[in-house]
Scaffold this motif. Structure first.
Motif, short mmCIF file in Angstrom:
data_model
loop_
_atom_site.label_atom_id
_atom_site.label_comp_id
_atom_site.label_asym_id
_atom_site.label_seq_id
_atom_site.Cartn_x
_atom_site.Cartn_y
_atom_site.Cartn_z
N TYR A 611 -44.75 -39.23 -3.32
CA TYR A 611 -44.31 -40.37 -4.12
C TYR A 611 -43.95 -41.53 -3.20
CZ TYR A 611 -39.64 -38.72 -2.81
OH TYR A 611 -38.54 -38.31 -2.11
N ASN A 671 -36.85 -34.27 -9.06
CA ASN A 671 -37.09 -34.24 -7.62
C ASN A 671 -36.20 -33.14 -7.03
OD1 ASN A 671 -37.41 -34.66 -4.89
ND2 ASN A 671 -36.65 -36.77 -4.90
N LEU A 686 -38.06 -38.32 -10.59
CA LEU A 686 -39.27 -38.87 -9.98
C LEU A 686 -39.57 -40.26 -10.53
CD1 LEU A 686 -41.63 -35.74 -10.10
CD2 LEU A 686 -40.17 -36.51 -8.23
#
Length: 817
Positions: A611, A671, A686
């Motif tokens: 990410y 996460n 996220l």
């Protein structure tokens, strides 16, 4: 490449010489209740891409068929679709009786399955829409056309730039295909969309979940397969002309196509053009840098014979797209534009420029050329399918205001794709498919700005897939091994003495060295297993477990530079490992005379999830390497995404013309950090995850004719989006997004002559009809703001306001036997 061509020629010759036998399928189609013959019913064989339409007496005839087992789809508007397997070596005459129905879950799907299969019988979560649904909704690009489907969203940068997200995952995790050929066009980039003419798409099929088994890397989240129109029935030449106007950005669009089928020789062509000025909303007025122009063309020709089919396809896509940067005057809040290379003083954009269709000096130009061949050869009770394609994506971003002809970012991506499948003869009811697919890709920089290096990659992925039906139970399983060989080159950059801009250099003395040589091979095993149990015709349960694989993309590994059009200086990480996911799906589907619906749940655990995260300086402020651009660097962690989609369609009998359709989509994305390290609250979610949202539509479909009108529909829709508080707040990467509610409405009908022949179809549709000012959590323009602490209390750019579309489609029918 030569080996693939030799295989194609050999298979073609073998098929032609090995099949002297051929057969014909005939029959009659009638209404179950009245017994009357039905005219214009579509009888289609997906695996052979051939079919016919029933005549005025209800009869049909499909010639030049192989004496083998095939799936036949019989479909007609307002009737339940029939899907039936027929052994043409035994049966050459088959009558069909159609039953009126206002729901249909028997749609044939052809996306990556071993053979054409029914959506309801396949264990994988699949959803599809057709051209009728696309025509009856407002969209400015092909991805917006699916963004309201349960579990599907789009990350957008204005009205003509959208990228598909499936259950919270997008970019290189979603594989977009056109006619079974993967679309390769710098998918890692934020600021350009899918290079496909939406008018050339007849149907869209979406796999929700890991599809690495049949497609390899980049299908970890799923597949969006854009399918062109089917070949017209033999002995006909047909087409259409489309015109569309949209009020918000003054979009006007035209598209025309013509297709023919003469004794199995098929051909077709389409040309389209659209352009728009800057879109508007009630807070921002017209948003500078969101206009566009797009011109598209495609053509195909091919043969349908008893040995199968062979088709050759060409397409081109040419788009000029304004580049928004969100800069405004600090006092007036009017949009400003860059007028010098140093960019120390900006000029306010005039009203005439805001309303102009002229593409400004700073813009991007994306061109995509593609040629591919699809082939399906019947070899007795087995079959070979081969698809080979070549495509070139040229992406230029003109970022020098005083040198308008010099491209800053200039990427030239060339890709060869291949897909070979062998369908073994059925053995004890087991359908077995083995194959190999992948691509060879070369990317070159030709500009003055560099975010990624030149690179070469090669994919190789052999796989095997099995499927068997046990009366009410359908099971399938498969396994695949992927290997991606990747390398990028050293790059040295110096200043061009004649232009003053950067350029690549072979002389390393005193040169900058933004990219170092990197070579790596990524590999992994993926697979899936699932089952569908049909308790009855109206009730079934699906379950599937799949392991997905994705190699890191070029930007994630090697990026080191300004990403034009994003206000981001992007940094990669060469230490990344492949992503591996394990996803469990379960779905319950039911239907009845009064109600139908579904519940689909999923849990997706991803190792090495990559990410993007903003980088802060030592003082806790934004890290700035290049002024005007915030610095981001890719990270990886253990992630979990889970949630589901719920839908219900109420269609009370005898009011079968009335539908009340509702869906709910929920995604949670956690996460979990690295190696069990605790994650702070600001980083526990996220980024780029859509909020909980619903889509409801009350719709009336009038099947009875009224004067010269038929197929009349009226609809009212509502989309509710909850506030997204579960954002990735760490390092100011994301912000929370307030909730909002949007309404849309529309009506339309076919207009017919006195003789009953359709003259045209008219659709008048409206999106955001209450003109709500809102920001989608997945809109990148939400973060385009130079003065976030301004007196208005708002920051960033808002989405499009009220938009009314008027669409007219005129059918063409020049010849009919």
């Amino acid at each position: 490449m030569k080996k693939i061509l030799h295989l194609l020629i050999a298979a073609f010759l073998l098929s032609c010489t090995g099949f002297a036998a051929k057969t014909t399928l005939t029959g009659k189609i009638t209404d179950k209740n009245t017994g009357e013959a039905l005219f214009g019913v579509d009888v289609y064989i997906p695996d052979l891409k051939t079919g016919a339409a029933s005549g005025v007496d209800g009869t049909y005839k499909i010639e030049n068929l192989p004496p083998s087992k095939v799936s036949v789809r019989v479909s007609f508007i307002g009737y339940k679709t029939i899907v039936q397997t027929i052994d043409l070596a035994v049966v050459t005459q088959m009558d069909f009786v159609l039953e009126e129905s206002h729901i249909d879950i028997n749609e044939v799907v052809v996306t990556g399955m071993s053979k054409s299969t029914e959506i309801k019988r396949d264990p994988v979560a699949i959803i599809a829409i057709d051209r009728k649904e696309m025509d009856q909704n407002v969209s400015t690009n092909v991805i917006d056309a699916i963004a309201k489907l349960p579990g599907i969203n789009a990350v957008s940068t204005g009205p003509n730039v959208s990228k598909p997200f499936i259950r919270g995952l997008g970019y290189n995790r979603v594989l977009t295909m056109y006619d079974g050929v993967r679309q390769e066009g710098q998918q890692w980039g934020d600021e350009h969309g899918i290079e496909v003419d939406e008018n050339s798409v007849e149907r869209i099929e979406i796999i929700k979940g890991p599809a690495s088994l049949m497609y390899g890397s980049d299908a970890l989240a799923g597949v969006v397969n854009l399918l062109p129109p089917l070949p017209v029935p033999e002995g006909t030449i047909k087409g259409s002309v489309l015109g569309n106007y949209q009020s918000n950005n003054g979009l006007y669009e035209g598209s025309a196509n013509l297709a023919g089928n003469i004794k199995g020789f098929i051909w077709g062509a389409r040309g389209s053009h659209k352009e728009a000025t800057n879109y508007q909303n009630k807070y921002d007025g017209r948003v500078y840098g969101t206009g566009f122009k797009e011109t598209d063309a495609n053509a195909y020709l091919g043969l349908n014979r008893q040995w199968g089919y062979s088709h050759l396809n060409f397409s081109l896509f040419d788009a000029l797209q304004d580049i928004p940067d969100g800069s405004r005057d600090s006092v007036t809040r009017k949009f400003t534009k860059q007028i010098s290379e140093a960019d120390t003083v900006r000029q306010i954009v005039s009203n005439s420029e805001l309303n102009s269709y002229k593409i400004p000096v700073l813009h991007q130009h994306v061109q995509h050329y593609k040629i591919y061949s699809t082939n399906n050869f019947i070899l007795g009770k087995s079959k070979i399918a081969l698809t080979v394609g070549y495509q070139e994506n040229i992406r230029r971003e003109f970022s020098h205001p005083l040198a308008p002809d010099v491209a800053g970012l200039y990427l030239d991506l060339k890709t060869v794709t291949y897909d070979l499948k062998y369908y073994l003869p059925e053995w004890k009811g087991v359908e077995t498919t083995v194959g190999v697919n992948g691509m060879y890709q070369v990317n070159k920089n030709n500009g003055t700005e560099f975010i990624i290096p030149d690179y070469v990659l090669f994919d190789l992925g052999p796989f095997a897939h099995l499927k068997k039906s046990f009366k009410k139970l359908d099971v399938s399983a498969g396994i695949r091994y992927d290997q991606r060989s990747f390398s990028n080159s050293d790059m040295y950059v110096t200043t061009n003495p004649s232009t003053g801009f950067d350029m690549q250099s072979t002389d390393i003395a005193g040169a900058a060295h933004p990219f170092t040589a990197y070579t790596h091979t990524f590999s992994g095993v993926s697979g899936s297993a699932g089952a569908t149990y049909n308790f009855s015709e109206n009730f079934l349960i699906k379950a599937n477990i799949a392991r997905g694989f994705r190699a890191p993309n070029i930007s994630e590994i090697s990026a080191n530079g300004v990403h034009p059009g994003t206000n981001i200086y992007q940094l990669g990480n060469s230490d990344f490992q492949p992503e591996f996911s394990l996803q469990e799906d379960i779905g319950i589907f039911f239907s009845s005379q009064h109600i139908s619906g579904s519940i689909e749940l999923f849990n997706n655990d991803i190792q090495n999830y990559i990410y993007n995260q903003k980088v802060l300086n030592k003082h806790g402020g934004d890290s700035i390497i290049v002024p005007g651009n915030q610095t981001f660097q890719f990270q990886s962690a253990h992630a979990q995404l889970y949630g589901g989609e719920f839908s219900i369609d109420i269609h009370p009998h005898p009011l079968d013309w009335l539908h009340f359709e509702n869906s709910l989509s929920i995604i949670y994305a956690i996460n979990k950090g690295v190696n069990g390290t605790p994650v702070p609250d600001s980083a526990k979610y996220l980024p780029f995850i859509p909020p909980v949202h619903t889509n409801s539509e009350l719709r009336a479909d009038m099947h009875k004719k009224w004067k010269c009108f038929s197929s009349i529909y009226v609809k009212l829709g509502m989309q509710w989006y909850a506030a997204q508080d579960r954002a990735y707040l760490a390092y100011n990467t994301e912000t929370k997004t307030p909730g909002y509610t949007l309404f849309d409405a529309g009506f339309g009908a076919d207009i017919n002559s006195k003789a009953g022949k359709k003259i045209c179809s008219l659709h008048i549709l409206g999106n955001n009809i209450t003109d709500v000012a809102y920001q989608s959590h997945l809109s990148r323009l939400k973060y385009f703001e130079e003065y976030p602490n301004n007196a208005s209390g708002r920051s960033g750019i808002y989405n499009m306001g009220r938009n009314i579309s008027v669409k007219l489609i005129v059918p063409l029918d020049f010849k009919k036997s």
